[in-house]
Design an enzyme around this catalytic site. Sequence first.
Site: not given
Length: 389
Positions: A296, A72, A384, A200, A292
Amino acid sequence: MRTKVMIIGSGPSGLLLGQLLTKAGIDNIIIDRVGRDYILGRVRAGVLEWGTVGLLDEAGAGARMHAEGLPHDGYSLAFDGRDHRIDLHGLTGKRVMVYGQTELTHDLMDVRDASGATTIYDAQDVQPHDFDGSAPYVTYVKDGVTHRIDCDFIAGCDGFHGVSRKSVPENAIQNFEKVYPFGWLGVLADIPPVAHELIYANHPRGFALCSMRSETRSRYYVQCDLDDKVENWSDERFFDELRRRLPEEHAQAMITGPSFEKSIAPLRSFVAEPMRFGKLFLVGDAAHIVPPTGAKGLNLAASDVFYLFEGLREFYGEKSEAGIDAYSVRALKRVWKSVRFSWSMTTLMHRFPDTGNFGQKIQEAELDYLTHSTAASTAMAENYVGLPY
Ligand code: FAD
Ligand code: DHB
Protein backbone atom coordinates in the site's frame (compact mmCIF):
# COMPACT_ATOMS: atom_id res chain seq x y z
CA MET A 1 14.36 32.41 -7.45
CA ARG A 2 10.60 31.95 -7.18
CA THR A 3 8.12 29.19 -8.00
CA LYS A 4 4.50 28.41 -7.17
CA VAL A 5 4.95 24.99 -5.56
CA MET A 6 8.26 23.94 -4.01
CA ILE A 7 8.45 20.14 -3.78
CA ILE A 8 10.91 18.63 -1.31
CA GLY A 9 11.77 15.06 -2.34
CA SER A 10 12.19 13.43 -5.71
CA GLY A 11 10.68 10.03 -4.87
CA PRO A 12 7.46 8.80 -6.46
CA SER A 13 5.20 11.29 -4.63
CA GLY A 14 7.31 14.38 -5.43
CA LEU A 15 7.81 13.39 -9.06
CA LEU A 16 4.15 12.49 -9.63
CA LEU A 17 2.91 15.70 -8.04
CA GLY A 18 5.47 17.72 -10.01
CA GLN A 19 4.43 16.19 -13.30
CA LEU A 20 0.68 16.65 -12.72
CA LEU A 21 1.30 20.29 -11.77
CA THR A 22 3.55 20.88 -14.77
CA LYS A 23 0.91 19.41 -17.11
CA ALA A 24 -1.69 21.73 -15.53
CA GLY A 25 0.61 24.72 -16.15
CA ILE A 26 1.47 25.20 -12.45
CA ASP A 27 5.12 26.07 -12.05
CA ASN A 28 7.09 23.90 -9.56
CA ILE A 29 10.63 23.00 -8.54
CA ILE A 30 11.70 19.64 -7.05
CA ILE A 31 14.67 19.45 -4.70
CA ASP A 32 16.31 16.30 -3.30
CA ARG A 33 19.24 15.76 -0.98
CA VAL A 34 20.59 12.88 -3.08
CA GLY A 35 21.15 12.30 -6.80
CA ARG A 36 19.15 10.58 -9.50
CA ASP A 37 21.26 7.38 -9.52
CA TYR A 38 20.99 6.98 -5.76
CA ILE A 39 17.19 7.30 -5.92
CA LEU A 40 17.01 4.79 -8.76
CA GLY A 41 19.20 2.35 -6.79
CA ARG A 42 16.51 1.86 -4.11
CA VAL A 43 14.52 -1.34 -4.60
CA ARG A 44 11.05 -0.96 -3.11
CA ALA A 45 7.43 -1.34 -4.17
CA GLY A 46 6.17 -3.67 -6.86
CA VAL A 47 2.37 -3.59 -6.90
CA LEU A 48 0.32 -0.67 -8.26
CA GLU A 49 -3.39 -0.15 -7.71
CA TRP A 50 -5.29 0.80 -10.85
CA GLY A 51 -5.85 4.29 -9.44
CA THR A 52 -2.06 4.73 -9.34
CA VAL A 53 -1.85 3.42 -12.92
CA GLY A 54 -4.43 6.05 -13.95
CA LEU A 55 -2.49 8.87 -12.29
CA LEU A 56 0.70 7.82 -14.05
CA ASP A 57 -1.21 7.91 -17.33
CA GLU A 58 -2.55 11.37 -16.48
CA ALA A 59 1.02 12.48 -15.77
CA GLY A 60 2.03 11.21 -19.23
CA ALA A 61 4.36 8.62 -17.69
CA GLY A 62 2.42 5.40 -18.32
CA ALA A 63 3.65 4.18 -21.73
CA ARG A 64 6.45 1.85 -20.59
CA MET A 65 4.39 0.63 -17.63
CA HIS A 66 1.64 -0.53 -20.02
CA ALA A 67 4.19 -2.13 -22.34
CA GLU A 68 6.32 -3.88 -19.71
CA GLY A 69 4.19 -4.08 -16.54
CA LEU A 70 2.32 -7.26 -15.65
CA PRO A 71 -1.43 -6.89 -14.91
CA HIS A 72 -2.42 -9.41 -12.23
CA ASP A 73 -5.95 -10.69 -11.61
CA GLY A 74 -5.28 -12.54 -8.39
CA TYR A 75 -2.74 -13.73 -5.82
CA SER A 76 -2.29 -16.74 -3.62
CA LEU A 77 -2.47 -17.04 0.15
CA ALA A 78 -0.35 -20.11 0.88
CA PHE A 79 -0.81 -21.95 4.17
CA ASP A 80 -1.26 -25.53 5.34
CA GLY A 81 0.93 -26.69 2.47
CA ARG A 82 -1.26 -25.36 -0.35
CA ASP A 83 -2.38 -22.32 -2.32
CA HIS A 84 -5.69 -20.53 -1.80
CA ARG A 85 -6.28 -18.08 -4.65
CA ILE A 86 -7.80 -14.66 -4.05
CA ASP A 87 -9.52 -13.89 -7.34
CA LEU A 88 -9.12 -10.12 -7.39
CA HIS A 89 -10.77 -9.62 -10.74
CA GLY A 90 -13.61 -12.08 -10.17
CA LEU A 91 -14.42 -10.58 -6.77
CA THR A 92 -14.00 -6.86 -7.58
CA GLY A 93 -13.85 -6.49 -11.37
CA LYS A 94 -10.44 -4.84 -10.87
CA ARG A 95 -6.82 -5.84 -11.17
CA VAL A 96 -3.40 -4.57 -10.09
CA MET A 97 -0.25 -3.83 -12.08
CA VAL A 98 3.07 -5.40 -11.12
CA TYR A 99 5.67 -2.78 -12.06
CA GLY A 100 8.68 -1.83 -9.98
CA GLN A 101 8.99 1.47 -8.15
CA THR A 102 12.46 1.85 -9.69
CA GLU A 103 10.98 1.74 -13.20
CA LEU A 104 8.09 4.03 -12.31
CA THR A 105 10.49 6.56 -10.79
CA HIS A 106 12.70 6.34 -13.87
CA ASP A 107 9.69 7.02 -16.14
CA LEU A 108 8.59 10.02 -14.06
CA MET A 109 12.14 11.43 -14.12
CA ASP A 110 12.25 11.04 -17.90
CA VAL A 111 8.97 12.88 -18.51
CA ARG A 112 10.05 15.61 -16.10
CA ASP A 113 13.36 16.05 -17.95
CA ALA A 114 11.45 16.23 -21.24
CA SER A 115 9.12 18.89 -19.84
CA GLY A 116 12.05 21.14 -18.96
CA ALA A 117 10.88 21.58 -15.34
CA THR A 118 13.64 22.22 -12.78
CA THR A 119 14.91 19.49 -10.44
CA ILE A 120 17.76 20.20 -8.03
CA TYR A 121 19.64 17.07 -6.95
CA ASP A 122 22.36 16.67 -4.32
CA ALA A 123 21.17 19.68 -2.32
CA GLN A 124 22.42 19.86 1.26
CA ASP A 125 20.63 21.20 4.32
CA VAL A 126 17.23 21.67 2.65
CA GLN A 127 14.97 23.66 5.00
CA PRO A 128 11.36 24.84 4.68
CA HIS A 129 10.69 28.27 6.29
CA ASP A 130 7.73 30.45 7.28
CA PHE A 131 5.09 28.00 6.12
CA ASP A 132 2.76 29.23 8.86
CA GLY A 133 2.90 32.73 7.35
CA SER A 134 1.98 34.03 3.91
CA ALA A 135 5.45 33.98 2.35
CA PRO A 136 7.03 30.52 2.66
CA TYR A 137 10.45 29.73 1.22
CA VAL A 138 12.99 26.93 1.09
CA THR A 139 16.72 27.26 1.57
CA TYR A 140 19.46 24.80 0.64
CA VAL A 141 23.19 24.62 0.18
CA LYS A 142 24.76 23.56 -3.10
CA ASP A 143 28.50 23.60 -3.81
CA GLY A 144 29.05 25.52 -0.60
CA VAL A 145 26.62 28.33 -1.52
CA THR A 146 23.29 28.93 0.27
CA HIS A 147 20.28 29.47 -2.01
CA ARG A 148 16.70 30.58 -1.35
CA ILE A 149 13.56 29.79 -3.35
CA ASP A 150 10.35 31.68 -2.55
CA CYS A 151 7.04 29.98 -3.21
CA ASP A 152 3.27 29.90 -2.57
CA PHE A 153 3.24 26.38 -1.12
CA ILE A 154 5.67 23.68 0.02
CA ALA A 155 4.91 19.99 -0.62
CA GLY A 156 6.84 17.79 1.82
CA CYS A 157 7.34 14.65 -0.30
CA ASP A 158 10.58 13.74 1.46
CA GLY A 159 9.82 10.34 2.95
CA PHE A 160 9.80 9.14 6.55
CA HIS A 161 13.24 10.55 7.41
CA GLY A 162 12.75 13.86 5.61
CA VAL A 163 13.01 17.38 6.95
CA SER A 164 9.41 18.53 6.31
CA ARG A 165 7.62 16.68 9.12
CA LYS A 166 10.52 17.43 11.47
CA SER A 167 10.11 21.17 10.80
CA VAL A 168 6.60 21.21 12.27
CA PRO A 169 6.47 22.30 15.94
CA GLU A 170 5.93 19.27 18.18
CA ASN A 171 2.76 20.63 19.73
CA ALA A 172 1.12 21.02 16.29
CA ILE A 173 1.42 17.37 15.24
CA GLN A 174 0.23 14.07 16.62
CA ASN A 175 1.98 10.80 15.81
CA PHE A 176 0.48 7.30 15.88
CA GLU A 177 2.93 4.42 15.68
CA LYS A 178 3.26 0.67 15.86
CA VAL A 179 6.60 -1.07 15.37
CA TYR A 180 6.53 -4.77 14.49
CA PRO A 181 8.97 -7.24 16.10
CA PHE A 182 10.45 -8.52 12.81
CA GLY A 183 11.75 -7.39 9.44
CA TRP A 184 11.68 -8.50 5.80
CA LEU A 185 14.78 -9.77 4.07
CA GLY A 186 14.35 -9.17 0.32
CA VAL A 187 16.36 -10.35 -2.67
CA LEU A 188 16.23 -9.46 -6.33
CA ALA A 189 17.52 -12.00 -8.86
CA ASP A 190 17.35 -12.57 -12.60
CA ILE A 191 15.47 -15.84 -12.40
CA PRO A 192 11.94 -16.64 -13.64
CA PRO A 193 9.27 -16.15 -10.94
CA VAL A 194 8.18 -19.38 -9.25
CA ALA A 195 4.53 -18.69 -10.20
CA HIS A 196 2.62 -16.32 -12.50
CA GLU A 197 0.90 -14.64 -9.54
CA LEU A 198 2.22 -13.38 -6.19
CA ILE A 199 2.33 -15.84 -3.30
CA TYR A 200 1.88 -14.57 0.29
CA ALA A 201 2.84 -17.49 2.55
CA ASN A 202 2.01 -18.04 6.20
CA HIS A 203 4.27 -20.78 7.60
CA PRO A 204 5.33 -21.92 11.08
CA ARG A 205 8.88 -20.71 10.21
CA GLY A 206 7.55 -17.25 9.29
CA PHE A 207 6.09 -15.25 6.44
CA ALA A 208 7.38 -15.40 2.86
CA LEU A 209 6.44 -13.49 -0.29
CA CYS A 210 7.17 -14.40 -3.90
CA SER A 211 6.84 -11.40 -6.16
CA MET A 212 8.41 -10.38 -9.44
CA ARG A 213 9.52 -7.51 -11.64
CA SER A 214 9.19 -9.29 -15.00
CA GLU A 215 8.99 -12.78 -16.50
CA THR A 216 12.73 -13.10 -15.90
CA ARG A 217 13.27 -11.14 -12.67
CA SER A 218 12.02 -12.28 -9.25
CA ARG A 219 11.60 -10.36 -6.01
CA TYR A 220 11.40 -12.64 -2.97
CA TYR A 221 11.09 -11.88 0.74
CA VAL A 222 11.26 -13.85 4.01
CA GLN A 223 10.35 -12.65 7.50
CA CYS A 224 13.53 -12.32 9.58
CA ASP A 225 14.61 -11.09 13.00
CA LEU A 226 14.86 -7.34 13.45
CA ASP A 227 18.53 -7.52 14.41
CA ASP A 228 19.45 -9.92 11.61
CA LYS A 229 22.15 -8.89 9.13
CA VAL A 230 22.25 -9.31 5.36
CA GLU A 231 25.77 -10.80 5.76
CA ASN A 232 24.20 -13.75 7.61
CA TRP A 233 22.21 -14.69 4.53
CA SER A 234 24.05 -16.31 1.64
CA ASP A 235 21.88 -16.82 -1.44
CA GLU A 236 21.89 -20.52 -0.66
CA ARG A 237 20.55 -19.98 2.87
CA PHE A 238 17.94 -17.54 1.58
CA PHE A 239 16.54 -19.88 -1.05
CA ASP A 240 16.61 -22.88 1.34
CA GLU A 241 14.56 -20.88 3.83
CA LEU A 242 12.16 -19.56 1.18
CA ARG A 243 11.56 -23.08 -0.15
CA ARG A 244 10.78 -24.39 3.34
CA ARG A 245 8.05 -21.78 3.76
CA LEU A 246 6.29 -22.54 0.45
CA PRO A 247 3.93 -25.34 -0.60
CA GLU A 248 5.86 -28.35 -1.96
CA GLU A 249 4.91 -27.76 -5.62
CA HIS A 250 6.47 -24.26 -5.53
CA ALA A 251 9.50 -25.38 -3.52
CA GLN A 252 10.23 -27.98 -6.19
CA ALA A 253 9.59 -25.64 -9.12
CA MET A 254 11.71 -22.80 -7.70
CA ILE A 255 14.63 -21.84 -9.92
CA THR A 256 17.43 -20.15 -7.99
CA GLY A 257 20.30 -17.96 -9.09
CA PRO A 258 22.65 -15.28 -7.78
CA SER A 259 20.90 -12.29 -6.22
CA PHE A 260 22.06 -8.78 -7.15
CA GLU A 261 20.27 -6.96 -4.33
CA LYS A 262 19.67 -8.04 -0.76
CA SER A 263 18.34 -5.84 2.02
CA ILE A 264 16.46 -5.94 5.31
CA ALA A 265 13.51 -3.60 5.92
CA PRO A 266 11.95 -3.05 9.34
CA LEU A 267 8.14 -3.03 9.52
CA ARG A 268 6.24 -0.10 10.97
CA SER A 269 2.81 1.53 10.94
CA PHE A 270 3.00 5.31 11.42
CA VAL A 271 0.62 8.21 10.81
CA ALA A 272 1.19 11.93 11.50
CA GLU A 273 -1.89 14.12 11.85
CA PRO A 274 -2.77 16.54 10.39
CA MET A 275 -1.13 16.50 6.96
CA ARG A 276 -1.29 20.27 6.42
CA PHE A 277 0.42 23.07 8.38
CA GLY A 278 -0.41 26.42 6.83
CA LYS A 279 1.37 26.43 3.45
CA LEU A 280 3.14 23.11 4.06
CA PHE A 281 1.56 19.81 3.02
CA LEU A 282 2.94 16.40 3.98
CA VAL A 283 2.60 13.81 1.21
CA GLY A 284 3.32 10.04 1.06
CA ASP A 285 5.88 8.46 3.39
CA ALA A 286 6.60 11.89 4.93
CA ALA A 287 3.18 11.58 6.63
CA HIS A 288 2.64 7.84 6.96
CA ILE A 289 4.31 4.45 6.76
CA VAL A 290 2.65 1.08 6.42
CA PRO A 291 4.21 -2.38 6.71
CA PRO A 292 4.69 -3.62 3.13
CA THR A 293 2.44 -6.69 3.46
CA GLY A 294 -0.60 -5.03 1.87
CA ALA A 295 1.45 -3.37 -0.93
CA LYS A 296 0.00 0.00 0.00
CA GLY A 297 2.82 2.54 0.68
CA LEU A 298 3.42 3.79 -2.85
CA ASN A 299 -0.29 3.65 -3.64
CA LEU A 300 -1.10 5.83 -0.62
CA ALA A 301 1.54 8.29 -1.77
CA ALA A 302 -0.30 8.41 -5.10
CA SER A 303 -3.73 9.04 -3.53
CA ASP A 304 -2.26 11.85 -1.37
CA VAL A 305 -0.86 13.37 -4.55
CA PHE A 306 -4.27 13.11 -6.19
CA TYR A 307 -6.00 15.02 -3.34
CA LEU A 308 -3.29 17.67 -3.16
CA PHE A 309 -3.12 18.15 -6.91
CA GLU A 310 -6.91 18.59 -7.07
CA GLY A 311 -6.69 21.19 -4.30
CA LEU A 312 -3.85 23.12 -5.95
CA ARG A 313 -5.51 23.01 -9.36
CA GLU A 314 -8.67 24.44 -7.81
CA PHE A 315 -6.63 27.09 -6.02
CA TYR A 316 -4.85 28.31 -9.13
CA GLY A 317 -7.71 27.68 -11.58
CA GLU A 318 -10.78 28.75 -9.63
CA LYS A 319 -9.23 30.85 -6.84
CA SER A 320 -10.89 28.47 -4.35
CA GLU A 321 -9.17 27.23 -1.19
CA ALA A 322 -11.79 24.51 -0.56
CA GLY A 323 -9.64 21.71 -1.98
CA ILE A 324 -6.46 22.57 -0.12
CA ASP A 325 -8.46 23.13 3.07
CA ALA A 326 -9.96 19.63 2.71
CA TYR A 327 -6.63 17.96 1.81
CA SER A 328 -5.66 16.62 5.22
CA VAL A 329 -9.09 15.26 6.14
CA ARG A 330 -9.67 13.64 2.73
CA ALA A 331 -6.21 12.08 2.57
CA LEU A 332 -6.25 10.81 6.16
CA LYS A 333 -9.58 9.03 5.69
CA ARG A 334 -8.06 6.89 2.99
CA VAL A 335 -4.72 6.61 4.79
CA TRP A 336 -6.27 5.09 7.91
CA LYS A 337 -8.18 2.51 5.89
CA SER A 338 -4.94 1.39 4.23
CA VAL A 339 -3.13 1.48 7.58
CA ARG A 340 -5.83 -0.81 8.96
CA PHE A 341 -5.61 -3.18 5.99
CA SER A 342 -1.80 -3.32 6.07
CA TRP A 343 -1.82 -3.99 9.82
CA SER A 344 -4.46 -6.73 9.48
CA MET A 345 -2.66 -8.47 6.60
CA THR A 346 0.62 -8.26 8.54
CA THR A 347 -1.04 -9.70 11.65
CA LEU A 348 -2.64 -12.46 9.60
CA MET A 349 0.48 -13.59 7.75
CA HIS A 350 3.41 -13.32 10.21
CA ARG A 351 4.66 -15.24 13.22
CA PHE A 352 4.85 -12.92 16.22
CA PRO A 353 7.09 -13.81 19.19
CA ASP A 354 4.05 -13.63 21.49
CA THR A 355 1.45 -15.30 19.26
CA GLY A 356 1.05 -18.31 21.59
CA ASN A 357 -1.17 -21.29 20.84
CA PHE A 358 -4.38 -19.25 21.17
CA GLY A 359 -3.19 -16.60 18.71
CA GLN A 360 -2.04 -19.34 16.37
CA LYS A 361 -5.50 -20.94 16.30
CA ILE A 362 -7.15 -17.55 15.68
CA GLN A 363 -4.80 -16.93 12.74
CA GLU A 364 -5.62 -20.34 11.27
CA ALA A 365 -9.36 -19.77 11.72
CA GLU A 366 -9.13 -16.38 10.05
CA LEU A 367 -7.19 -17.75 7.08
CA ASP A 368 -9.75 -20.54 6.70
CA TYR A 369 -12.63 -18.04 6.93
CA LEU A 370 -11.01 -15.61 4.48
CA THR A 371 -10.44 -18.25 1.85
CA HIS A 372 -13.84 -19.95 2.18
CA SER A 373 -16.21 -17.01 2.61
CA THR A 374 -16.96 -14.97 -0.51
CA ALA A 375 -17.86 -11.99 1.70
CA ALA A 376 -14.52 -12.13 3.55
CA SER A 377 -12.39 -12.69 0.46
CA THR A 378 -14.24 -9.88 -1.35
CA ALA A 379 -13.42 -7.50 1.51
CA MET A 380 -9.77 -8.49 1.29
CA ALA A 381 -9.71 -8.17 -2.51
CA GLU A 382 -11.46 -4.78 -2.41
CA ASN A 383 -8.77 -3.42 -0.09
CA TYR A 384 -5.90 -4.98 -2.05
CA VAL A 385 -6.96 -3.52 -5.41
CA GLY A 386 -7.41 -0.16 -3.68
CA LEU A 387 -10.35 1.69 -2.16
CA PRO A 388 -11.80 4.50 -4.31
CA TYR A 389 -10.37 8.06 -4.05
P1 FAD B 1 10.33 8.22 -0.79
O1 FAD B 1 10.31 7.20 -1.83
O2 FAD B 1 10.99 7.87 0.51
O3 FAD B 1 11.02 9.52 -1.39
C1 FAD B 1 11.42 10.61 -0.60
C2 FAD B 1 12.50 11.41 -1.29
O4 FAD B 1 12.81 12.54 -0.46
C3 FAD B 1 13.79 10.62 -1.46
O5 FAD B 1 14.25 10.73 -2.80
C4 FAD B 1 14.77 11.28 -0.47
O6 FAD B 1 16.10 11.29 -0.95
C5 FAD B 1 14.21 12.70 -0.38
N1 FAD B 1 14.56 13.36 0.88
C6 FAD B 1 14.58 12.83 2.12
N2 FAD B 1 14.98 13.73 3.01
C7 FAD B 1 15.22 14.87 2.33
C8 FAD B 1 15.67 16.16 2.71
N3 FAD B 1 15.97 16.43 3.99
N4 FAD B 1 15.82 17.09 1.76
C9 FAD B 1 15.53 16.80 0.46
N5 FAD B 1 15.10 15.60 0.05
C10 FAD B 1 14.95 14.66 0.97
N6 FAD B 1 4.44 0.33 -1.57
C11 FAD B 1 3.45 -0.14 -2.40
O7 FAD B 1 2.53 0.63 -2.70
N7 FAD B 1 3.47 -1.41 -2.92
C12 FAD B 1 4.45 -2.29 -2.61
O8 FAD B 1 4.45 -3.40 -3.15
C13 FAD B 1 5.48 -1.84 -1.67
N8 FAD B 1 6.50 -2.66 -1.33
C14 FAD B 1 7.51 -2.18 -0.53
C15 FAD B 1 8.54 -3.05 -0.21
C16 FAD B 1 9.59 -2.60 0.59
C17 FAD B 1 10.68 -3.57 0.94
C18 FAD B 1 9.62 -1.24 1.06
C19 FAD B 1 10.77 -0.73 1.90
C20 FAD B 1 8.60 -0.38 0.73
C21 FAD B 1 7.53 -0.82 -0.06
N9 FAD B 1 6.48 0.02 -0.40
C22 FAD B 1 5.45 -0.48 -1.19
C23 FAD B 1 6.44 1.41 0.08
C24 FAD B 1 6.92 2.44 -0.95
O9 FAD B 1 8.21 2.10 -1.40
C25 FAD B 1 6.92 3.86 -0.34
O10 FAD B 1 5.67 4.08 0.25
C26 FAD B 1 7.23 4.96 -1.37
O11 FAD B 1 8.59 4.98 -1.69
C27 FAD B 1 6.83 6.36 -0.85
O12 FAD B 1 7.22 7.35 -1.78
P2 FAD B 1 7.58 8.82 -1.33
O13 FAD B 1 7.90 9.55 -2.59
O14 FAD B 1 6.50 9.35 -0.46
O15 FAD B 1 8.86 8.69 -0.40
C1 DHB C 1 6.18 -6.44 -3.41
C2 DHB C 1 6.29 -5.87 -2.17
C3 DHB C 1 5.24 -5.96 -1.31
O1 DHB C 1 5.31 -5.42 -0.10
C4 DHB C 1 4.05 -6.60 -1.65
O2 DHB C 1 3.04 -6.69 -0.76
C5 DHB C 1 3.94 -7.14 -2.90
C6 DHB C 1 5.02 -7.05 -3.78
C7 DHB C 1 7.32 -6.35 -4.34
O3 DHB C 1 8.36 -5.80 -3.97
O4 DHB C 1 7.20 -6.85 -5.46
